[in-house]
Enzyme design. Sequence first.
Site, PDB file in Angstrom:
ATOM      1  NE  ARG A   1      -3.244   4.671   1.556  1.00 39.81           N
ATOM      2  CZ  ARG A   1      -4.342   5.234   2.014  1.00 39.81           C
ATOM      3  NH1 ARG A   1      -5.045   4.643   2.954  1.00 39.81           N
ATOM      4  NH2 ARG A   1      -4.768   6.384   1.556  1.00 39.81           N
TER       5      ARG A   1
ATOM      6  CB  CYS B   1     -17.405   3.614  -3.160  1.00 43.44           C
ATOM      7  SG  CYS B   1     -16.196   4.895  -2.844  1.00 43.44           S
ATOM      8  CG  ASP B   2     -16.079   5.774   2.239  1.00 42.14           C
ATOM      9  OD1 ASP B   2     -15.471   5.775   1.147  1.00 42.14           O
ATOM     10  OD2 ASP B   2     -15.549   6.116   3.303  1.00 42.14           O
TER      11      ASP B   2
ATOM     12  CG  HIS C   1     -12.499   6.084  -5.973  1.00 42.56           C
ATOM     13  ND1 HIS C   1     -11.386   5.647  -5.293  1.00 42.56           N
ATOM     14  CD2 HIS C   1     -13.501   6.085  -5.051  1.00 42.56           C
ATOM     15  CE1 HIS C   1     -11.687   5.403  -4.029  1.00 42.56           C
ATOM     16  NE2 HIS C   1     -12.971   5.649  -3.859  1.00 42.56           N
TER      17      HIS C   1
ATOM     18  CE1 TYR D   1      -9.699   8.472  -3.847  1.00 46.59           C
ATOM     19  CE2 TYR D   1     -12.017   8.786  -3.333  1.00 46.59           C
ATOM     20  CZ  TYR D   1     -10.752   8.380  -2.954  1.00 46.59           C
ATOM     21  OH  TYR D   1     -10.540   7.894  -1.691  1.00 46.59           O
TER      22      TYR D   1
ATOM     23  NE  ARG E   1      -5.591   9.396   3.975  1.00 41.20           N
ATOM     24  CZ  ARG E   1      -6.140   9.848   5.111  1.00 41.20           C
ATOM     25  NH1 ARG E   1      -5.572  10.837   5.776  1.00 41.20           N
ATOM     26  NH2 ARG E   1      -7.262   9.344   5.570  1.00 41.20           N
TER      27      ARG E   1
HETATM   28  P1  NAD Z   1      -5.978  -1.884   7.561  1.00 40.68           P
HETATM   29  O1  NAD Z   1      -4.683  -2.298   6.952  1.00 40.68           O
HETATM   30  O2  NAD Z   1      -5.984  -1.184   8.853  1.00 40.68           O
HETATM   31  O3  NAD Z   1      -6.912  -3.170   7.723  1.00 40.68           O
HETATM   32  C1  NAD Z   1      -7.064  -4.140   6.767  1.00 40.68           C
HETATM   33  C2  NAD Z   1      -7.002  -5.508   7.412  1.00 40.68           C
HETATM   34  O4  NAD Z   1      -7.214  -6.484   6.385  1.00 40.68           O
HETATM   35  C3  NAD Z   1      -5.654  -5.841   8.058  1.00 40.68           C
HETATM   36  O5  NAD Z   1      -5.826  -6.141   9.423  1.00 40.68           O
HETATM   37  C4  NAD Z   1      -5.159  -7.049   7.275  1.00 40.68           C
HETATM   38  O6  NAD Z   1      -4.453  -7.972   8.052  1.00 40.68           O
HETATM   39  C5  NAD Z   1      -6.456  -7.626   6.747  1.00 40.68           C
HETATM   40  N1  NAD Z   1      -6.311  -8.510   5.599  1.00 40.68           N
HETATM   41  C6  NAD Z   1      -5.514  -8.378   4.521  1.00 40.68           C
HETATM   42  N2  NAD Z   1      -5.686  -9.413   3.682  1.00 40.68           N
HETATM   43  C7  NAD Z   1      -6.605 -10.233   4.239  1.00 40.68           C
HETATM   44  C8  NAD Z   1      -7.188 -11.469   3.852  1.00 40.68           C
HETATM   45  N3  NAD Z   1      -6.862 -12.072   2.706  1.00 40.68           N
HETATM   46  N4  NAD Z   1      -8.098 -12.029   4.680  1.00 40.68           N
HETATM   47  C9  NAD Z   1      -8.445 -11.426   5.829  1.00 40.68           C
HETATM   48  N5  NAD Z   1      -7.925 -10.255   6.257  1.00 40.68           N
HETATM   49  C10 NAD Z   1      -7.017  -9.663   5.461  1.00 40.68           C
HETATM   50  O7  NAD Z   1      -6.723  -1.012   6.446  1.00 40.68           O
HETATM   51  P2  NAD Z   1      -7.860   0.093   6.592  1.00 40.68           P
HETATM   52  O8  NAD Z   1      -7.278   1.418   6.345  1.00 40.68           O
HETATM   53  O9  NAD Z   1      -8.617  -0.122   7.827  1.00 40.68           O
HETATM   54  O10 NAD Z   1      -8.740  -0.230   5.314  1.00 40.68           O
HETATM   55  C11 NAD Z   1      -9.407  -1.451   5.102  1.00 40.68           C
HETATM   56  C12 NAD Z   1     -10.020  -1.488   3.738  1.00 40.68           C
HETATM   57  O11 NAD Z   1     -11.148  -0.659   3.653  1.00 40.68           O
HETATM   58  C13 NAD Z   1      -9.087  -1.036   2.613  1.00 40.68           C
HETATM   59  O12 NAD Z   1      -9.258  -1.855   1.485  1.00 40.68           O
HETATM   60  C14 NAD Z   1      -9.545   0.361   2.335  1.00 40.68           C
HETATM   61  O13 NAD Z   1      -9.155   0.780   1.053  1.00 40.68           O
HETATM   62  C15 NAD Z   1     -11.005   0.160   2.484  1.00 40.68           C
HETATM   63  N6  NAD Z   1     -11.805   1.362   2.607  1.00 40.68           N
HETATM   64  C16 NAD Z   1     -12.863   1.397   1.820  1.00 40.68           C
HETATM   65  C17 NAD Z   1     -13.692   2.447   1.848  1.00 40.68           C
HETATM   66  C18 NAD Z   1     -14.870   2.412   0.938  1.00 40.68           C
HETATM   67  O14 NAD Z   1     -15.878   2.949   1.210  1.00 40.68           O
HETATM   68  N7  NAD Z   1     -14.805   1.719  -0.192  1.00 40.68           N
HETATM   69  C19 NAD Z   1     -13.446   3.507   2.718  1.00 40.68           C
HETATM   70  C20 NAD Z   1     -12.340   3.450   3.532  1.00 40.68           C
HETATM   71  C21 NAD Z   1     -11.534   2.348   3.471  1.00 40.68           C
HETATM   72  C1  LMR Z   2      -8.301   5.854   4.214  1.00 35.21           C
HETATM   73  O1  LMR Z   2      -7.346   5.188   4.571  1.00 35.21           O
HETATM   74  O2  LMR Z   2      -8.853   6.685   4.945  1.00 35.21           O
HETATM   75  C2  LMR Z   2      -8.757   5.598   2.849  1.00 35.21           C
HETATM   76  O3  LMR Z   2      -9.119   4.353   2.614  1.00 35.21           O
HETATM   77  C3  LMR Z   2      -9.019   6.670   1.995  1.00 35.21           C
HETATM   78  C4  LMR Z   2      -7.944   7.711   2.172  1.00 35.21           C
HETATM   79  O4  LMR Z   2      -6.961   7.743   1.465  1.00 35.21           O
HETATM   80  O5  LMR Z   2      -8.105   8.495   3.070  1.00 35.21           O
END
Ligand code: NAD
Ligand code: LMR
Length: 441
Positions: free
Chosen positions: A93, A169-170, A199, A264, A284
């Site tokens: 990222r 999406c949140d 977004h 977004y 970020r």
């Molecule tokens: P993070 O890096 O802390 O956690 C992600 C985890 O996914 C890691 O532990 C990683 O090892 C694991 N991972 C990666 N590839 C994998 C695979 N193929 N199989 C199993 N595990 C795998 O990230 P985070 O900040 O906690 O975010 C997690 C996800 O949630 C991101 O995609 C983020 O963009 C998403 N997110 C979505 C929303 C929404 O509402 N759409 C909101 C916030 C975050």
């Molecule tokens: C997060 O990591 O909190 C996101 O997935 C969204 C962002 O950029 O804050």
Amino acid sequence: MKQFSVCIAGGGSTFTPGIVMMLLDNLERFPIKKLTLYDNDEERQSTLGSAIKIMMKEQAPDIEFVYTINPEEAFTDIDFCMAHIRVGKYEMRELDEKLPLKHGVFGQETCGPGGIAYGMRSITGMLEIIDYMEKYSPNAWMLNYSNPAAIVAEACRVLRPTSKVLNICDMPVGTLRRMSQIIGKEPKDLEVSYFGLNHFGWWTSVKDKEGHEYLDEIREYVSKNGYLTQIEVDTQHTDPSWQDTHKKAKDIYAIDPRFLPNTYLKYYFFPDYVYDKMDPNYTRANEVMDGREKKVFSQALKIVEQKTAKGCGFEIDAHASFIVDLARAIAFNTHERMLLIVENNGAIANFPDDAMVEVPCIVGVDGPEPIAQGKIPNFEQALMFQQVTVEKLVVEAYIENSYQKLWQALTLSKTVPSAKVAKELLDDMIEANKGYWPELK
Ligand code: NAD
Ligand code: LMR
């Protein structure tokens, strides 16, 4: 009431403890018999897993709890997979955000070149977990909120058209919470109309259950303050960079004051502003690594060291309870009205049928039924068509290993100034994403 078996994929995510606590807080609405955490990173999974195990023993001893990096163990006999994976983790990222800056373009997690790079990585990871789920639990549903949701949803539409995957999406949930504060209501008392892509969308109505329209009242507020509110509505969107985004909604709103915009859109309407505000040494990704990631993992280590989760500070992600609403809608056929990313098929009348759009849906036992939003104005339609074509080109580039199509995607993105910059950026992104992207020819 029936009890469910749930697997969280991306079990080592910074969001996992908050989501697990949210699930425990909602057991009356959505009873769980077994909870499994699955990640492909052993260290992250065992750090969070061993802490959550202690917490589960203290707070929910009747629920069977497992954490694992073995897909068969994780996906066998489950009803739901809640997916939040980040392929490439924060290390990638950070590159998605910093590399475009070298080319005079902003870097962001889901928008512009950063989102395209992340999308090319995410497709592989998403297909992998969908296939595991279908192999070991063919009747299960995946509730996916892994990003970039627009590209992931398009990839699912093309590559796994019959899979039971719902993309949600949140951000609209968070913004609705802000709107409800503005008008002194509870989010659950409001019903919205909305059209767009993930977004990339607009609210056209915010009504209470009696049918009273609040759009004008909220527009008045947003025209002065954006979505900045006095009381914070969640813990995720409160860091300084997010405060700027909520405020900037005021300027996005001014471009078409008929509707209320998704935050977004800032990246598409004001790319120069975003670029100028970015610190190439601290983006970020750094903010999250120094904030949420450090906090969550040090809390986990403390829990393991003290052998108790009491007073150790994991916080409930109450904001994420929409995931329970979605699971309940399917499990109990509740016909909940929610915004989901679905194939258009006429929901937006003057937009391609095969576009993945974000619109309100009624969700029941068979999944979502999109609610028709009618025709949209030319301005929004043109913007959306450009952006959805970018997303489609990314997925085509992934499938066909096509350098040409990914170059076209970057060239078409409203965030990239020229085909020359797009090509230079692409060459750098290919280098940075070696081992994650399919090889492009
Ligand atoms: P993070 O890096 O802390 O956690 C992600 C985890 O996914 C890691 O532990 C990683 O090892 C694991 N991972 C990666 N590839 C994998 C695979 N193929 N199989 C199993 N595990 C795998 O990230 P985070 O900040 O906690 O975010 C997690 C996800 O949630 C991101 O995609 C983020 O963009 C998403 N997110 C979505 C929303 C929404 O509402 N759409 C909101 C916030 C975050
Ligand atoms: C997060 O990591 O909190 C996101 O997935 C969204 C962002 O950029 O804050």
